[in-house]
Design an enzyme around this catalytic site. Structure first.
Site, mmCIF file in Angstrom:
data_model
loop_
_atom_site.group_PDB
_atom_site.id
_atom_site.type_symbol
_atom_site.label_atom_id
_atom_site.label_comp_id
_atom_site.label_asym_id
_atom_site.label_seq_id
_atom_site.Cartn_x
_atom_site.Cartn_y
_atom_site.Cartn_z
ATOM 1 N N GLN A 88 0.848 -1.199 0.000
ATOM 2 C CA GLN A 88 0.000 0.000 0.000
ATOM 3 C C GLN A 88 0.879 1.244 0.000
ATOM 4 O OE1 GLN A 88 -3.469 -0.667 2.963
ATOM 5 N NE2 GLN A 88 -1.957 -2.217 3.489
ATOM 6 N N ASN A 89 2.184 1.042 0.138
ATOM 7 C CA ASN A 89 3.101 2.180 0.249
ATOM 8 C C ASN A 89 3.363 2.816 -1.115
ATOM 9 O OD1 ASN A 89 3.154 1.441 2.879
ATOM 10 N ND2 ASN A 89 5.198 0.542 2.842
ATOM 11 N N HIS A 106 -1.599 1.473 -4.215
ATOM 12 C CA HIS A 106 -2.048 2.864 -4.081
ATOM 13 C C HIS A 106 -1.197 3.847 -4.882
ATOM 14 C CE1 HIS A 106 -4.089 1.662 -0.016
ATOM 15 N NE2 HIS A 106 -4.784 1.291 -1.077
ATOM 16 N N CYS A 117 -4.938 10.487 -21.144
ATOM 17 C CA CYS A 117 -4.789 9.117 -21.671
ATOM 18 C C CYS A 117 -4.335 8.125 -20.597
ATOM 19 C CB CYS A 117 -3.824 9.096 -22.861
ATOM 20 S SG CYS A 117 -2.089 9.334 -22.383
ATOM 21 N N CYS A 136 0.589 11.634 -25.201
ATOM 22 C CA CYS A 136 -0.395 12.422 -25.965
ATOM 23 C C CYS A 136 -0.141 13.931 -25.890
ATOM 24 C CB CYS A 136 -1.807 12.087 -25.481
ATOM 25 S SG CYS A 136 -2.169 12.750 -23.849
#
Ligand code: APR
Length: 238
Positions: A88-89, A106, A117, A136
């Site tokens: 999650q770090n 995350h 995009c 883009c």
């Protein structure tokens, strides 16, 4: 086929000098997490949030992996193709330690993302200033950290690896954002590494009670002090 499924949280990087979220009363480096990490906060003041992530990116530049990051990277070398680490770090200490089979649930501080995009591109430790998308050319760019109020596309990997792996290891996470109990229940062997027995009420009852009920092993120590015990359990159970 992965045999070991590791889910880590902020506690893993604490001994490298990166603060956790909930140990500091919901403050992330002095800021309210719900302000700097929510779509409402982002929409209210994009400059403030961009500056906040610029500072966090700068903060991690000099941080070094601790012995648990290094142990996890070596585990992957020892058991090729059998270890998957979902973190999650948003720091890059697992990469600095040499971990390869790693998924950031995350997002990542050292990348930016195009809002047009959705291309993710590296910015290293630099500030987000006037970068354009390499794909883009859009100038609509944001940090690459998943906020409350957004979907987290990598979450599909949680049930996938939970079903696949024999051993589940939860390191340094409070379980308040990702409920770790179902993964502990699902695994043949589950290991809780955290100096604190988290104690709060979930939808189904006390989390503290579930630690005893569903984790086969508990190592109630800071990550770097838990290595020896963790290694022994893995050697025995794999
Ligand atoms: N070693 C291991 N665990 C530790 C250590 C340590 N040295 N020090 C503290 N901990 C534990 C705490 O006891 C706590 O249970 O780490 C946990 C950190 O919990 P949180 O701060 O809630 O972090 P985390 O579970 O990673 O939060 C999940 O919340 O705000 C969001 O997106 C953010 O990814 C984050 C998510």
């Amino acid at each position: 086929m992965k045999k070991i499924f590791i889910l880590s949280g902020a506690g893993l990087s604490k001994e490298s000098g990166i603060s956790t979220f909930r140990d500091s009363d919901g403050l992330w480096e002095g800021y309210n997490v719900m302000e700097v990490c929510s779509t409402q906060g982002w929409e209210a003041d994009r400059n403030k949030i961009t500056n906040f992530y610029n500072d966090r990116r700068k903060d991690i530049k000099d941080k070094e992996p601790n012995s648990m990051h290094i142990f996890l990277a070596k585990l992957e070398e020892k058991y090729p193709n059998q270890v998957i680490h979902l973190t999650q770090n948003v720091d890059n200490l697992c990469e600095k330690a040499g971990q390869k089979d790693l998924i950031h649930l995350h997002g990542t501080l050292t990348d930016l993302r195009c809002e047009q995009c959705h291309t993710v591109f590296s910015v290293g430790y630099e500030k987000q200033t006037d970068q354009t998308c390499p794909n883009c050319n859009s100038t609509s760019i944001r940090h690459n950290v998943v906020m409350f109020g957004e979907s987290a596309p990598e979450y599909v990997n949680l049930p996938k690896y939970s079903d696949e792996a024999k051993i589940f290891i939860a390191i340094g996470t409070s379980g308040k954002v990702i409920d770790i109990v179902p993964y502990a229940k699902n695994a043949e062997v589950s290991i809780y590494v955290n100096p604190n027995r988290e104690d709060y009420t979930t939808m189904f009852g006390s989390f503290d009670k579930y630690i005893d009920e569903f984790f086969t092993h508990k190592i109630l120590k800071p990550a770097t002090e838990a290595i020896e015990g963790l290694e022994k359990i893995i050697e025995k159970e794999i």
